[in-house]
Design a protein around this motif. Structure first.
Motif: not given
Length: 607
Positions: A305-308, A538-554
């Motif tokens: 999903l991130l890559m798409l 370390s707070r699971l924000h996706v780098r270089h963008v805002k208001k987006l996190r990933v939270a799972d085994a990835s």
């Protein structure tokens, strides 16, 4: 009985279970499906209702945030509830049914010379179809995460409270010992200990070998014990059924079922503001997030999903005409625990009695052992576990063939040989795994079509050290054959590699390398593809963008020792607190409740 007949029967029963699924018998455990339209807005949108996503949705709804949970699947089916029905979940409507690329090196003794990437597509995700073993990982695993992120929030003492918060341990051996202060009794995930009487006959061999008999099996020290399992009151304990059931009537949670997230949308300042969806009835709509979007779709679907959405390796994205928003190593660093399948026949008669759907389908012990010395932070040397042994004691020959030929996907002829050698007696199947591998795979896009499966390259044993280490661990483990207990069982290892490894002298190092490559299997502990330190902070924000996190085994930069389920639940609990803390003044706002016209108990269609 043979593998072909057993698999044919299994598939017929899967058809019957699909009919039962249409009746939605498990629907009472979950929130009703939401009816969405383009332009709907929510405080938080969570993509993926699996292990972490269900936790996050529950915690945010309990805090009265307006939450949309998007799940590509539906409610977990009837067979997910009952422990002994676990073989029927693979390749079902509750499984994404993805496979890896054939790398011409690994998995070459499997039917399709690749690995079936069994991953849940339902509320509860992969935790609703895994083999229900529970472990939390070695504390040093989290110390490593701390070093990678340079953030003490990931130190063991700072993640332990979230494990405790999630657990409800129902085991007297732990709760009547000094260990009780380190385990939870009031969480949502019920945990019990395997209780088959015959398991003791097998564990005795490791005790005679000098291995410690321990109560906790977290990969934090060497020793053997009966397995801890996510089963309580005869039912599977996954986060979908156990967390979401606490918010079934919440007016702050909408759950979009059968709904595929296809793209995350950004504004000109790189704020994640919305998600494009394909709904259960085939409509393409866009929904908006006022606060944040959290991607919790798992180690294979989250990077896709991130890559798409334009977040990933720019060079690869441009080849697919995807505009690159952030050049990050999304999809890289794919990790898994790889195990060797080792089978021993015994002289032990099958215990009488039919198969109880509420019972775990096999005896189970778990052991940790090490060959290498490790230096601690204060420069003392100690032996931390290097490998894990999961011993499944097969007391039912039908389950043995299902496990061998379907769950693990070995050829029918190989599994038939094991069945014949068993001669109606119990079989010990050990899955022996390297806890800390160096090999890394990757997840890539096949195309820019979100409905195309991603390309998964496992690259198992691409680093030859992993193969050599696993050979060492097998040789060490098999010392148990010389114990009195195993001799009393007439335990005899069955060589299933003929003719594949016939060119090597039995017992030679060349033979064991061949054996390991032939009898390898994935434990489906996928992680690392959106890792902390490279893709998220370390707070699971996706780098270089805002208001987006990933939270799972990835987001795991390295795998923990043992099963990953407990750690993913912990991540879900921890990121929920991150989100609430970061909301700041928004916590004082009176949040909008979900409109009643968005929550309808609609008939669910299944494609």
């Amino acid at each position: 009985m043979n593998a072909t007949a057993v698999l044919a029967s299994l598939m017929r029963k899967q058809g019957a279970l699909y009919t039962i699924m249409m009746l939605q018998l498990t629907g009472y455990m979950y929130p009703p499906p939401a009816l969405l339209k383009s332009g709907d807005s929510f405080d938080y949108i969570i993509v993926g209702g699996g292990t972490a996503g269900s936790v996050i949705a529950t915690r945010l709804a309990q805090k009265k945030y307006n939450v949309l949970l998007v799940e590509a699947g539906h409610d977990a089916p009837y067979e997910s509830m009952y422990p002994s029905l676990i073989p029927y979940l693979k390749n079902s409507k509750a499984d994404w049914n993805y496979t890896s690329v054939n790398d011409t090196y690994s998995y070459q003794c499997h039917k399709d010379k690749n690995v079936h990437l069994t991953q849940g597509i339902m509320l509860g995700g992969t935790g609703a179809l895994n083999y229900m073993t529970w472990s939390r990982g070695n504390p040093k695993n989290f110390e490593k995460w701390h070093r990678i992120t340079k953030d003490p929030t990931w130190k063991w003492e700072n993640v332990l409270p979230y494990f405790i918060k999630s657990e409800a341990i129902h085991d007297s051996e732990i709760m009547n010992s000094p260990l009780k202060d380190f385990y939870g009794a009031n969480g949502y995930i019920g945990i019990t200990r395997e209780n088959k009487t015959y398991t003791a006959d097998y564990i005795k061999g490791f005790e005679q070998l000098g291995k410690a008999m321990i109560a906790d099996i977290d990969g934090n020290r060497n020793g053997y014990a009966r397995g801890l399992i996510t089963v309580y009151n005869g039912k599977r304990q996954d986060s979908g059924s156990q967390y979401l059931s606490k918010v079934t009537d919440s007016s702050y949670l909408a759950v979009a079922k059968g709904t595929l997230a296809t793209k995350i949308l950004f504004d000109e300042d790189r704020n994640a503001v919305g998600v494009e969806l394909i709904t259960d009835d085939g409509r393409s709509i866009t929904v908006n997030a006022r606060q944040e979007i959290i991607v919790a779709a798992g180690a294979i679907k989250s990077p896709q999903l991130l890559m798409l959405s334009g977040i990933g390796p720019c060079r690869d994205l441009k080849k697919l005409n995807i505009s690159c928003i952030a050049d990050l190593p999304v999809g890289k660093n794919l990790q898994d625990h790889i195990a060797a399948f080792i089978a021993h026949t015994t002289n032990k008669r099958l215990a009488r009695g039919g198969v109880d759907p509420n019972e775990y389908p096999a005896g189970l012990f778990v052991g940790y052992a090490s060959l290498n010395m490790n230096m601690t932070h204060n420069k003392h040397y100690i032996k931390f576990p290097d490998y894990e042994a999961m011993g499944f004691i097969m007391n039912n020959m039908r389950f043995l063939l299902q496990f061998c030929a379907f769950t693990l996907d070995f050829p029918n002829s190989l599994c038939n040989k094991l069945y014949e050698e068993a001669n109606g007696r119990q079989v010990l199947v050990t899955l022996l795994s390297n806890l800390y591998g160096y090999s890394r795979g990757q997840v890539r896009l096949n195309s820019a079509d979100p409905q195309d499966p991603p390309e998964v390259i496992t690259d198992s044993f691409s680093n030859d050290i992993d193969l050599d280490n696993l050979v060492d661990y097998i040789i060490d483990y098999l010392k148990v054959e010389e114990t009195e207990a195993f001799k009393n069982l007439s335990a005899s290892r069955v060589d299933l590699t003929t003719p594949h490894c016939d060119a090597f002298e039995m017992g030679s190092r060349g033979y064991w390398r061949c054996y390991t490559l032939c009898m390898m299997t994935s434990l489906r502990h996928y992680g690392g593809t959106c890792a902390m330190g490279s893709v998220v902070d370390s707070r699971l924000h996706v780098r270089h963008v805002k208001k987006l996190r990933v939270a799972d085994a990835s987001v795991m930069p390295t795998l923990v020792a043992g099963n990953t389920f407990a750690t993913v639940v912990m991540i879900g609990e921890k990121v929920s607190d991150f989100i609430i803390e970061d909301a700041g003044p928004y916590n004082d706002v009176e949040h909008e409740q979900i409109r009643q016209d968005q929550i309808k108990n609609l008939p669910t269609t299944f494609g």
